[in-house]
Design an enzyme around this catalytic site. Sequence first.
Site, PDB file in Angstrom:
ATOM      1  N   GLU A 188       2.067  -0.323 -11.269  1.00  0.00           N
ATOM      2  CA  GLU A 188       1.123  -0.837 -10.276  1.00  0.00           C
ATOM      3  C   GLU A 188      -0.118   0.055 -10.278  1.00  0.00           C
ATOM      4  OE1 GLU A 188       2.787  -2.368  -6.790  1.00  0.00           O
ATOM      5  OE2 GLU A 188       0.929  -2.325  -5.628  1.00  0.00           O
ATOM      6  N   ASN A 231       6.459   0.480  -3.900  1.00  0.00           N
ATOM      7  CA  ASN A 231       6.645  -0.929  -3.519  1.00  0.00           C
ATOM      8  C   ASN A 231       7.893  -1.572  -4.115  1.00  0.00           C
ATOM      9  OD1 ASN A 231       4.362  -1.096  -1.959  1.00  0.00           O
ATOM     10  ND2 ASN A 231       3.058  -1.842  -3.607  1.00  0.00           N
ATOM     11  N   GLU A 312       2.342  -3.238   4.212  1.00  0.00           N
ATOM     12  CA  GLU A 312       2.097  -4.214   3.136  1.00  0.00           C
ATOM     13  C   GLU A 312       3.384  -4.890   2.686  1.00  0.00           C
ATOM     14  OE1 GLU A 312      -0.141  -1.975   0.181  1.00  0.00           O
ATOM     15  OE2 GLU A 312      -1.989  -2.307   1.298  1.00  0.00           O
ATOM     16  N   ARG A 345       4.671   8.384   4.105  1.00  0.00           N
ATOM     17  CA  ARG A 345       3.251   8.026   3.996  1.00  0.00           C
ATOM     18  C   ARG A 345       2.708   7.465   5.311  1.00  0.00           C
ATOM     19  NH1 ARG A 345       2.125   4.045  -0.091  1.00  0.00           N
ATOM     20  NH2 ARG A 345       0.297   5.120  -0.859  1.00  0.00           N
ATOM     21  N   ARG A 362      -8.206  -1.750  11.309  1.00  0.00           N
ATOM     22  CA  ARG A 362      -7.209  -1.124  10.429  1.00  0.00           C
ATOM     23  C   ARG A 362      -7.398   0.388  10.345  1.00  0.00           C
ATOM     24  NH1 ARG A 362      -6.501  -2.651   4.034  1.00  0.00           N
ATOM     25  NH2 ARG A 362      -5.676  -0.651   3.338  1.00  0.00           N
ATOM     26  N   LYS A 386      -3.557   9.280   3.123  1.00  0.00           N
ATOM     27  CA  LYS A 386      -4.663   9.027   2.188  1.00  0.00           C
ATOM     28  C   LYS A 386      -5.924   9.705   2.713  1.00  0.00           C
ATOM     29  CE  LYS A 386      -2.933   4.744   0.237  1.00  0.00           C
ATOM     30  NZ  LYS A 386      -3.171   3.388  -0.273  1.00  0.00           N
ATOM     31  N   ASP A 391      -8.466   2.847   2.199  1.00  0.00           N
ATOM     32  CA  ASP A 391      -7.672   2.744   0.973  1.00  0.00           C
ATOM     33  C   ASP A 391      -8.485   3.131  -0.264  1.00  0.00           C
ATOM     34  OD1 ASP A 391      -5.589   2.196  -0.660  1.00  0.00           O
ATOM     35  OD2 ASP A 391      -5.551   0.032  -0.349  1.00  0.00           O
ATOM     36  N   GLU A 413      -3.094  12.565   0.309  1.00  0.00           N
ATOM     37  CA  GLU A 413      -2.869  11.713  -0.858  1.00  0.00           C
ATOM     38  C   GLU A 413      -4.212  11.233  -1.390  1.00  0.00           C
ATOM     39  OE1 GLU A 413       0.077   8.492  -0.503  1.00  0.00           O
ATOM     40  OE2 GLU A 413      -1.292   7.206  -1.629  1.00  0.00           O
ATOM     41  N   GLU A 419      -8.203   2.904  -9.015  1.00  0.00           N
ATOM     42  CA  GLU A 419      -8.020   1.523  -8.554  1.00  0.00           C
ATOM     43  C   GLU A 419      -9.318   0.870  -8.061  1.00  0.00           C
ATOM     44  OE1 GLU A 419      -5.099   1.164  -5.487  1.00  0.00           O
ATOM     45  OE2 GLU A 419      -5.535  -0.952  -5.147  1.00  0.00           O
ATOM     46  N   GLU A 536     -20.917   4.688  -6.560  1.00  0.00           N
ATOM     47  CA  GLU A 536     -21.094   4.320  -5.144  1.00  0.00           C
ATOM     48  C   GLU A 536     -22.392   3.533  -4.961  1.00  0.00           C
ATOM     49  OE1 GLU A 536     -21.738   7.691  -2.637  1.00  0.00           O
ATOM     50  OE2 GLU A 536     -21.393   6.586  -0.782  1.00  0.00           O
TER      51      GLU A 536
END
Length: 844
Positions: A188, A231, A312, A345, A362, A386, A391, A413, A419, A536
């Site tokens: 993943e 996951n 999730e 986490r 969120r 994180k 995310d 993390e 990603e 960015e």
Amino acid sequence: MKHIRPSRLLALLAVLFSAISSVIGQTADQAWLKYELKGRVHSFFPIAVRALGSDVVEQAAMAELNRNLGLLVGQDASKMTARLKETLSGETVLGTVDEIQKSFPNIHVSQHLGPEDFWIWGNHEHGAKQLLIICGGTSRGVLYGAFELLRRPVVAPNLGLPKEGLIGRPAMPIRWVDEWDNIDGSIERGYGGRSIFFDAGHIRTDLAPATEYARLLASVGINGCNLNNVNSASAFFTPEMLKEVARIADAMRPYGVRVSLSADIASPQKLGGLPTFDPLDPAVRKWWNDKVNEIYSLIPDFGGFTVKADSEGQPGPASYGRSPADAANTLAAALAPHNGVVLYRAFVYNHHLDWTDPKADRARAAYDIFHPLDGKFAPNVVIQTKEGPIDFQAREPVSPLFGGIPHTSQAMELQITQEYLGQQRHLVYIAPMWKEVLDFNMRVDSATTPVKQIVSGTTFHRQLGGMVGVACVGQNGWLGSPLALANLYAFGRLSWNPDLRAEDIAAEWTRQTISTNPAVVRIVVNMLMQSWPAYESYTGPLGLQTLTDITGSHYGPNVEASERNGWGQWHKADHEGVGFDRTVATGTGYVGQYSPELANIYESTATTPDNLLLFFHHVPYTYKLHDGKTVIQYIYDSHYDGAAQAAHFVEDWHSLKGKFDPALFADVLPRLEYQANHAIVWRAAITQYFLKLSDIPDAQGRAGHYPNRLEAEDAHLTGYKIIDVNPWEDASRGKALSCDGLQSCSADFNYTGNPGSFEVAVEYFDLQGGSAKFTILINGHQQDTWSADDNLPSRSPNGDNSTRHIAHNIALKTGDVIRIEGTPDDADHAAFDYIEILVRSSAQ
Ligand code: GCV
């Protein structure tokens, strides 16, 4: 490390030496451990290397030094002639504190070495009396000392050893990488090929790459590797699979890397057949105790569990009205007798948020859930957070949770795998971002409390703490792109010493990996340092997040993918303005999760830094930033600046031609060219989106005006159909051509410009599921042809796969017919967007 039985030791030694001597497909030398590189070899230490202990890690340290020395004299040190040995005389001795003291009672060994610390000391004598000692608190310290010694001539070429010796100690105990590998061998968010650990439901037979990976990790001080995807974890917990996992632990152990596993909280039900997985149920607790005992009987130095729960779609304690502390503590109780830890986490949030509710946010979730639990976690639980509240976006503020759980051990993390940062197709060196987070002062209780000191355990006097990097390495050169390896290197170096500077780490990496030539180092470091700001700028500036397709590929531009759904990555752009009001006064109140000093800064648009403005505030497009520029103009400008910077990387790289390994040069060049083109896709998508939405023109007249472009849908078409591209901003005017159900199609453009020699750029969609062919013809004569055979996301034409081919030196005169011929292949329908006639010649 626990005591290891002699039989196991022999097995481990066999693993170690077979890994070193056999021909290995994927090796650590492909990354930065290139001892053959000029400047790496040195006579810093005597070539006779002796390890005092038989411990497999100490043996690995000795083997590593011999590897380097072997290259120094052009042969394996163990096979040198006596005469040569005499010439390079003296001795390098490796050992733990106890071993050194026993063998050298007259040498005063530092008494204060922690298990992973090292002390390198030389007697500064010459000839046969020369003695260099690498002493470790344990054998792992010895190993880290050996790697330090090997790195030193590259990193600090002019520095000898201080008289009193050199002490090294890691800043934090947990320095882990997470792999999100699935049992079938897929990964993943992995962009470097298939798993080096798993394939088709089993552990791979050949684990030499796992040993090589451990070697790479150890060279920068990483001491843990969580093997499997958070996951899809339960499949790894069957007795058969755990036995196989023990083979991976054996393969990585010589380099001091302890393995751990992601744990599915529902395993007692899924695998154990229990009617419940309620963490407070006695039968569930017993199941975990038994499972953990089983694991430790197979892997005595197992690291522990990583847990993703109630997030999730993953099951979690909330199903039984239990808290994360209840779940974490149940696992922690089972692990504690074995010195194992739980990395729980903080990435817990509701992905079915009500987007119409102005208070839903969120970003609030981690703090709202974990802050009230502070102090309720067992001592061997570490909350893994994180670095930002959403995310791994192009930019986020630092997570307020770091300042919100002072009685709990914490780990930060971060993602090494890119990603949301271009998926290794774009050059993005992330260390500058990580540094900003590590150095960021949370101002807890008005004190100086940088994140690095919180996660190292220093600020709140925690025994545990650290950094976890989601690496997702695979079989394709580890990360699938040579320059991306700078991120893995930087992660390790920062977890060992978060005070290092991102540019110094970049220089270290470049010298070890590419060249020690100062001109090369200067240019590569500059490229690396510019890469995150550039990315960015051409994706989501001002705190907008990456502006990518968040429900799909996470790669190309897709502004509205973040809106009107439950995932909560909203930026709330409308005709009047843009940005998410998270203030206490009028917004979601997220700002109030920070310490009062920080909350004061973020509560007001006047004091919020521009680069986070739209994360915290909703403002009109005409709102003026600190330098007086409007938000909308900044959006236009930053996309043009960022894309220009990406184009610069190509020129920078060209300037290095001939200065290092031609294969590396040739490998990287097309990647940078691709990035430069994809930056144009991003630029066009985001600027035309905001131009249409705001209806405010670009003061510099660029957005929406493309003077060199010939739109495909304006051409004379044979077979090609005009299609709507989704999202519309990913194609010029939202339209493209697709050759559906025919053998081939063509589009004819009449050239009306002046005669000359030009570049003809074709913006096409390289779709998955086939390799369409394209041909450029001028007045019926073929000029160029190519296949759409890159591996880009998605089967539909959009910004994920919009890319360009440039035909150089095309002679054109007024009235010529430029024909683009497309030949579909399977699901790839030879779709294209426009052509561009460019005067600039980049045929280098
Ligand atoms: C492992 C993001 C990623 C997911 C990942 C998740 C997580 O949402 O897209 O692939 O799942 O983060 O960190 O758990």
